[in-house]
Motif scaffolding. Sequence first.
Motif, mmCIF file in Angstrom:
data_model
loop_
_atom_site.group_PDB
_atom_site.id
_atom_site.type_symbol
_atom_site.label_atom_id
_atom_site.label_comp_id
_atom_site.label_asym_id
_atom_site.label_seq_id
_atom_site.Cartn_x
_atom_site.Cartn_y
_atom_site.Cartn_z
ATOM 1 N N TYR A 167 -32.246 -27.147 69.116
ATOM 2 C CA TYR A 167 -33.255 -27.362 68.074
ATOM 3 C C TYR A 167 -33.402 -26.115 67.209
ATOM 4 O O TYR A 167 -33.459 -26.198 65.973
ATOM 5 N N LEU A 168 -33.428 -24.954 67.851
ATOM 6 C CA LEU A 168 -33.515 -23.695 67.118
ATOM 7 C C LEU A 168 -32.290 -23.482 66.239
ATOM 8 O O LEU A 168 -32.401 -23.034 65.097
ATOM 9 N N MET A 169 -31.138 -23.821 66.768
ATOM 10 C CA MET A 169 -29.902 -23.653 66.008
ATOM 11 C C MET A 169 -29.868 -24.595 64.801
ATOM 12 O O MET A 169 -29.404 -24.230 63.713
ATOM 13 N N ALA A 170 -30.352 -25.808 64.995
ATOM 14 C CA ALA A 170 -30.394 -26.770 63.884
ATOM 15 C C ALA A 170 -31.325 -26.273 62.784
ATOM 16 O O ALA A 170 -31.025 -26.395 61.595
ATOM 17 N N ALA A 171 -32.465 -25.713 63.170
ATOM 18 C CA ALA A 171 -33.410 -25.174 62.193
ATOM 19 C C ALA A 171 -32.776 -24.019 61.428
ATOM 20 O O ALA A 171 -32.966 -23.885 60.212
ATOM 21 N N MET A 172 -32.021 -23.188 62.115
ATOM 22 C CA MET A 172 -31.334 -22.079 61.446
ATOM 23 C C MET A 172 -30.330 -22.616 60.425
ATOM 24 O O MET A 172 -30.231 -22.096 59.301
ATOM 25 N N ALA A 173 -29.573 -23.645 60.802
ATOM 26 C CA ALA A 173 -28.586 -24.233 59.890
ATOM 27 C C ALA A 173 -29.267 -24.759 58.634
ATOM 28 O O ALA A 173 -28.761 -24.588 57.517
ATOM 29 N N TYR A 174 -30.415 -25.392 58.793
ATOM 30 C CA TYR A 174 -31.157 -25.933 57.647
ATOM 31 C C TYR A 174 -31.608 -24.803 56.716
ATOM 32 O O TYR A 174 -31.443 -24.891 55.491
#
Length: 300
Positions: A167-174
């Motif tokens: 989830y944290l990684m997805a937020a970073m990608a966004y």
Amino acid sequence: MEKIGQTLSRKNTHSKYTNQEMIQAILSDQAIIDFIAAHHLTQEQVQISLPKFNQYLLERERFESKDQAYVAKGYQPLLVMNEGYADVSYLETKELKEAQKKQAVSDRINVISLPRSYKNISFDDINLDDVKRLDVFKMIADFVEHYPSPGQKGLYLYGDMGIGKSYLMAAMAYELSKKREAKTTLLHFPSFAIDVKNAINTGTVKEEIDAVKKTDILILDDIGAEQSTSWIRDEVLQVILQYRMLEELPTFFTSNYSFKDLEAKLANIKGSDESWQAKRVLERIRYLAKEIHLEGENRR
């Protein structure tokens, strides 16, 4: 009161209305009155522009009423001058521009074998009620803030299942896509390992690997959960890591294994000791990313 566009549409289909009545209806519209005044149109110019005035009123009515017959969705009709006479042009609406920006952010995030909803997770969605997550969040936010900078290292987030690593990684990608227009591939590595094995039959293994290893920012999710084989470790994973190490491309990882435990897992292939080969892979991961133990409660 009947709108001018509706009046014109009705008059166009009933012959009992005279041309003079149609002209009067057109020229009584305030937007047309203002346009004629602003451009100092002569009587001749007004007369020649009448069909365009009529088109503008009909299109405006469809636009404002969100009529399904209106073909220029997201574009607002407006009057412009064209070679001395009135013409109809179309302007992107604020809503369309916002939708296009949102779509562009999504398009720069390549999610493979993970929920498509990961494309829409932002920093605003991260719950920082747990102080153990705060330091990791600061590291990720700092990476976004300074991207691209020479020598930026990724993170290797490991910890129990369900604590929010992906989830944290997805937020970073966004945030990277929105603020830096960076392209990120968020890849579930166990599923990718299966896909690459299947690609042997079609002769597309190299293409599968190249597409992943060359992306601007790579996030290998759930590494270590794949069924370990010497081929996946040495001919797939190591090839990806080697390329990204040489090209200094930011690479992130999530895992349930620490560096030490992942090395032990990669060294034990079908009961054989392949410690040296596993060590080579871990050297590359260590070069690319900083090991961080993420703790917290299961949020699933």
